[in-house]
Design a protein around this motif. Structure first.
Motif, PDB file in Angstrom:
ATOM      1  N   ALA A   1      13.288  -6.722 -10.374  1.00 15.79           N
ATOM      2  CA  ALA A   1      11.785  -6.011 -10.969  1.00 15.79           C
ATOM      3  C   ALA A   1      11.306  -7.219 -11.383  1.00 15.79           C
ATOM      4  N   PHE A   2      11.379  -8.761 -11.224  1.00 18.43           N
ATOM      5  CA  PHE A   2      10.400  -9.164 -11.445  1.00 18.43           C
ATOM      6  C   PHE A   2      10.464 -10.498  -9.913  1.00 18.43           C
ATOM      7  N   SER A   3       9.889  -9.950  -8.947  1.00 14.35           N
ATOM      8  CA  SER A   3      10.127 -10.794  -7.373  1.00 14.35           C
ATOM      9  C   SER A   3       9.449  -9.418  -7.163  1.00 14.35           C
ATOM     10  N   PRO A   4       9.238  -9.921  -5.835  1.00 21.59           N
ATOM     11  CA  PRO A   4       8.743  -9.089  -4.108  1.00 21.59           C
ATOM     12  C   PRO A   4       9.749  -7.688  -3.686  1.00 21.59           C
ATOM     13  N   VAL A   5      10.969  -8.238  -4.148  1.00 17.01           N
ATOM     14  CA  VAL A   5      12.093  -7.749  -3.363  1.00 17.01           C
ATOM     15  C   VAL A   5      11.693  -5.986  -4.464  1.00 17.01           C
ATOM     16  N   GLY A   6      11.773  -5.768  -5.640  1.00 18.13           N
ATOM     17  CA  GLY A   6      11.491  -5.031  -6.618  1.00 18.13           C
ATOM     18  C   GLY A   6      10.674  -3.742  -5.737  1.00 18.13           C
ATOM     19  N   ALA A   7       9.444  -3.986  -5.375  1.00 13.55           N
ATOM     20  CA  ALA A   7       8.252  -3.160  -4.731  1.00 13.55           C
ATOM     21  C   ALA A   7       9.230  -2.821  -3.140  1.00 13.55           C
ATOM     22  N   ALA A   8       8.976  -3.881  -2.237  1.00  7.88           N
ATOM     23  CA  ALA A   8       9.945  -3.843  -1.028  1.00  7.88           C
ATOM     24  C   ALA A   8      10.679  -2.650  -1.214  1.00  7.88           C
ATOM     25  N   VAL A   9      11.976  -2.838  -1.746  1.00 14.28           N
ATOM     26  CA  VAL A   9      13.442  -1.284  -2.122  1.00 14.28           C
ATOM     27  C   VAL A   9      12.453   0.219  -2.689  1.00 14.28           C
ATOM     28  N   TRP A  10      12.102  -0.677  -3.537  1.00 11.11           N
ATOM     29  CA  TRP A  10      11.708   1.139  -4.640  1.00 11.11           C
ATOM     30  C   TRP A  10      10.349   1.536  -3.640  1.00 11.11           C
ATOM     31  N   ARG A  11       9.375   0.561  -3.789  1.00 11.01           N
ATOM     32  CA  ARG A  11       8.297   1.715  -3.865  1.00 11.01           C
ATOM     33  C   ARG A  11       7.981   1.486  -2.221  1.00 11.01           C
ATOM     34  N   SER A  12       8.397   0.662  -1.272  1.00 10.45           N
ATOM     35  CA  SER A  12       8.294   0.732   0.080  1.00 10.45           C
ATOM     36  C   SER A  12       8.785   1.809   0.620  1.00 10.45           C
ATOM     37  N   TYR A  13      10.667   0.561   0.292  1.00 12.57           N
ATOM     38  CA  TYR A  13      11.535   1.708   1.563  1.00 12.57           C
ATOM     39  C   TYR A  13      11.875   2.914   1.135  1.00 12.57           C
ATOM     40  N   LEU A  14      12.647   3.332  -0.419  1.00 15.39           N
ATOM     41  CA  LEU A  14      12.871   4.160  -0.666  1.00 15.39           C
ATOM     42  C   LEU A  14      12.551   5.339  -0.914  1.00 15.39           C
ATOM     43  N   PRO A  15      10.982   5.712  -1.054  1.00 18.29           N
ATOM     44  CA  PRO A  15      10.769   6.958  -0.611  1.00 18.29           C
ATOM     45  C   PRO A  15      11.152   7.517  -0.176  1.00 18.29           C
ATOM     46  N   ASN A  16      10.848   6.960   1.300  1.00 24.78           N
ATOM     47  CA  ASN A  16      10.560   7.630   2.404  1.00 24.78           C
ATOM     48  C   ASN A  16      12.155   7.750   3.404  1.00 24.78           C
ATOM     49  N   ALA A  17      13.120   6.518   3.077  1.00 21.94           N
ATOM     50  CA  ALA A  17      14.358   6.875   3.138  1.00 21.94           C
ATOM     51  C   ALA A  17      15.256   7.914   2.596  1.00 21.94           C
ATOM     52  N   LEU A  18      14.622   8.639   1.013  1.00 18.00           N
ATOM     53  CA  LEU A  18      15.541   9.396   0.621  1.00 18.00           C
ATOM     54  C   LEU A  18      15.030  10.639   0.931  1.00 18.00           C
ATOM     55  N   ALA A  19      13.970  10.924   1.502  1.00 20.77           N
ATOM     56  CA  ALA A  19      13.181  12.061   2.192  1.00 20.77           C
ATOM     57  C   ALA A  19      12.937  12.012   3.000  1.00 20.77           C
ATOM     58  N   ASP A  20      13.491  11.312   4.082  1.00 22.02           N
ATOM     59  CA  ASP A  20      13.685  11.317   5.773  1.00 22.02           C
ATOM     60  C   ASP A  20      15.880  11.683   5.659  1.00 22.02           C
ATOM     61  N   GLY A  21      16.296  11.099   4.635  1.00 21.37           N
ATOM     62  CA  GLY A  21      17.732  11.080   4.671  1.00 21.37           C
ATOM     63  C   GLY A  21      18.318   9.995   4.803  1.00 21.37           C
ATOM     64  N   SER A  22      17.687   8.756   5.787  1.00 20.65           N
ATOM     65  CA  SER A  22      17.945   7.536   6.223  1.00 20.65           C
ATOM     66  C   SER A  22      19.003   6.965   5.392  1.00 20.65           C
ATOM     67  N   HIS A  23      18.746   7.452   4.263  1.00 18.53           N
ATOM     68  CA  HIS A  23      19.378   6.237   2.612  1.00 18.53           C
ATOM     69  C   HIS A  23      19.863   6.964   1.803  1.00 18.53           C
ATOM     70  N   GLN A  24      22.055   7.081   2.211  1.00 16.88           N
ATOM     71  CA  GLN A  24      22.336   8.228   1.846  1.00 16.88           C
ATOM     72  C   GLN A  24      22.699   7.865   0.222  1.00 16.88           C
ATOM     73  N   LEU A  25      23.433   8.755  -0.333  1.00 17.97           N
ATOM     74  CA  LEU A  25      23.426   9.102  -2.211  1.00 17.97           C
ATOM     75  C   LEU A  25      25.019   8.589  -2.623  1.00 17.97           C
ATOM     76  N   TYR A  26      24.142   7.195  -2.471  1.00 17.99           N
ATOM     77  CA  TYR A  26      26.455   7.084  -2.490  1.00 17.99           C
ATOM     78  C   TYR A  26      26.335   5.663  -3.774  1.00 17.99           C
ATOM     79  N   PRO A  27      27.855   6.385  -4.599  1.00 20.08           N
ATOM     80  CA  PRO A  27      28.730   6.946  -3.952  1.00 20.08           C
ATOM     81  C   PRO A  27      28.509   8.459  -4.445  1.00 20.08           C
ATOM     82  N   ASP A  28      29.496   9.228  -4.013  1.00 21.15           N
ATOM     83  CA  ASP A  28      29.956  10.419  -4.996  1.00 21.15           C
ATOM     84  C   ASP A  28      29.630  10.639  -6.410  1.00 21.15           C
ATOM     85  N   ALA A  29      29.155  11.531  -7.048  1.00 17.34           N
ATOM     86  CA  ALA A  29      28.656  11.486  -8.299  1.00 17.34           C
ATOM     87  C   ALA A  29      29.866  12.645  -8.426  1.00 17.34           C
ATOM     88  N   ARG A  30      30.788  12.393  -9.707  1.00 14.46           N
ATOM     89  CA  ARG A  30      31.522  13.384 -10.481  1.00 14.46           C
ATOM     90  C   ARG A  30      31.155  13.719 -11.724  1.00 14.46           C
TER      91      ARG A  30
END
Length: 408
Positions: A336-365
């Motif tokens: 949250a206090f370094s460039p890693v947060g923005a790189a993962v949450w803002r730059s990578y994750l939205p597209n990765a979730l949209a195109d399915g390249s990042h799978q939601l893991y683990p399974d939800a019970r």
């Protein structure tokens, strides 16, 4: 609907509320004192800070961290002033947008890492076990319309901890500059505990950064680990597993080892020493913190627990120093206090979730019962889970208009 406007020095933030509708009421699962059971009752309605959102929570997940805090009183989180609210993983609908937050709008479907338990934060309005929560926009991602809230809720803390372990300079310090678009590189990351929630996300993040991945898991989870991107999976029950992993590196550079699950530090340091790796990042302590009574005061079990913790930690550090390996513990919120947060949450994750390249893991019970189900979920977590996370769903809230309801 109210629009954002500024009157003098007062900032009015956008809310999805029908004019004349009743005000939205909040409730939370409170922990009133160290070791206490959770109690569900009214909670103050959060407001969005300048860089925050308020989310109407549709699903929340229960983490081992929550059970550890409840089991250990003030041992780890001594800055908490009870009563507080636990919880980090939330997914839901935006109902309030901060004055300096432009990437989100009221009605957006999102998943977020709630930061309330961290030092200096509000452990009431910014924690996840409640109907409405204030979250940082920087640790929030939009959700595709087809993604269920309960599936998304498993991810935030695990993803953030994995990212901190892999990419923070004080941990493995891997290259994340081209995350999601990186060219393959002939460097290996070993992840001990791939079937854990942190491990499954770490496999995917390491692969997205271009690294090869070798991991461990029970044999029943080997196919799943390969589907997440691991090129080789070994059974951690195998007494020869360390030697097998070392052989599998086949002379390639081992960029680092991520140690997840109780007791994973020792075999990870052995692998580092044998392969020439210089860094081990550890997400778990060498002992199980549930091996003590959930109450204040000394007990034989607690004394034994902390004696084991001290001796095993000292031995691990001694082995690390002798092998010129730096072994360090991960704090997931560091991103949250370094460039890693923005790189993962803002730059990578939205597209990765949209195109399915990042799978939601683990399974939800998914557990029925709303906020009242969380205490039972914590008790279940203490008993142990494998490749799944407990998720509680919450109903839609009165006062949220058709824009939000349509988005949900």
């Amino acid at each position: 609907m109210m629009a954002r406007r500024v009157i003098g020095s007062t900032v009015m933030t956008r809310r999805v509320m029908t004019e004349g509708s009743p005000m939205m009421n909040n409730s939370a699962a409170w922990i009133d004192a160290p070791y206490a059971d959770l109690s569900v009752r009214h909670a103050p309605m959060p407001t969005a800070g300048r860089h925050q959102l308020v989310i109407a929570v549709r699903a929340l997940a229960v983490n081992p961290l929550d059970a550890i805090i409840q089991s250990n009183g003030r041992v780890m989180y001594g800055w908490l002033r009870y009563p507080v609210v636990l919880g980090e993983d939330v997914a839901g609908v935006v109902v309030d947008v901060g004055a300096e937050t432009s990437d989100f709008s009221a009605g957006d479907r999102v998943v977020s890492y709630a930061m309330g338990l961290e030092r200096g934060r509000d452990a009431v309005t910014e924690s996840g076990f409640q109907a409405f929560v204030a979250v940082d926009a920087a640790l929030t991602s939009p959700l595709p319309e087809a993604t269920a809230f309960e599936d998304a809720a498993v991810m935030p803390l695990a993803l953030s901890t994995a990212a901190a372990g892999l990419f923070e300079e004080k941990q493995l310090g891997l290259d994340y500059a081209a995350l999601g678009q990186a060219r393959p590189r002939d460097e290996i990351v070993v992840i001990w505990g791939g079937a854990t929630s942190v491990g499954g996300n770490a496999i995917q993040l390491a692969r997205a950064a271009g690294y090869r991945v070798i991991t461990t898991a029970s044999t029943r989870n080997h196919d799943r680990m390969r589907s997440l991107g691991a090129e080789a999976v070994f059974d951690y029950h195998d007494p020869e597993v360390v030697d097998r992993i070392v052989a599998a590196t086949a002379g390639s550079t081992v960029a680092g080892i991520l140690a997840i699950a109780i007791g994973s530090g020792t075999p990870s340091v052995r692998i580092a020493r044998a392969t020439g790796a210089r860094r081990v990042a550890m997400a778990s302590p060498p002992v199980l913190f549930y091996d003590q009574p959930r109450r204040a005061g000394l007990s034989l079990e607690r004394v034994r627990l902390f004696l084991r913790l001290g001796s095993r930690s000292a031995l691990l550090q001694a082995r690390s120093l002798l092998g010129r390996v730096r072994a360090s513990f991960i704090w997931g919120s560091a991103i949250a206090f370094s460039p890693v947060g923005a790189a993962v949450w803002r730059s990578y994750l939205p597209n990765a979730l949209a195109d399915g390249s990042h799978q939601l893991y683990p399974d939800a019970r998914v557990l029925p019962g709303g906020l009242s189900a969380i205490q039972g979920a914590l008790d279940t977590v203490r008993g142990g889970l494998s490749s799944e996370k407990l998720v509680v769903t919450l109903a839609r809230h009165d006062g949220v208009d058709e824009v939000t309801a349509g988005a949900a």
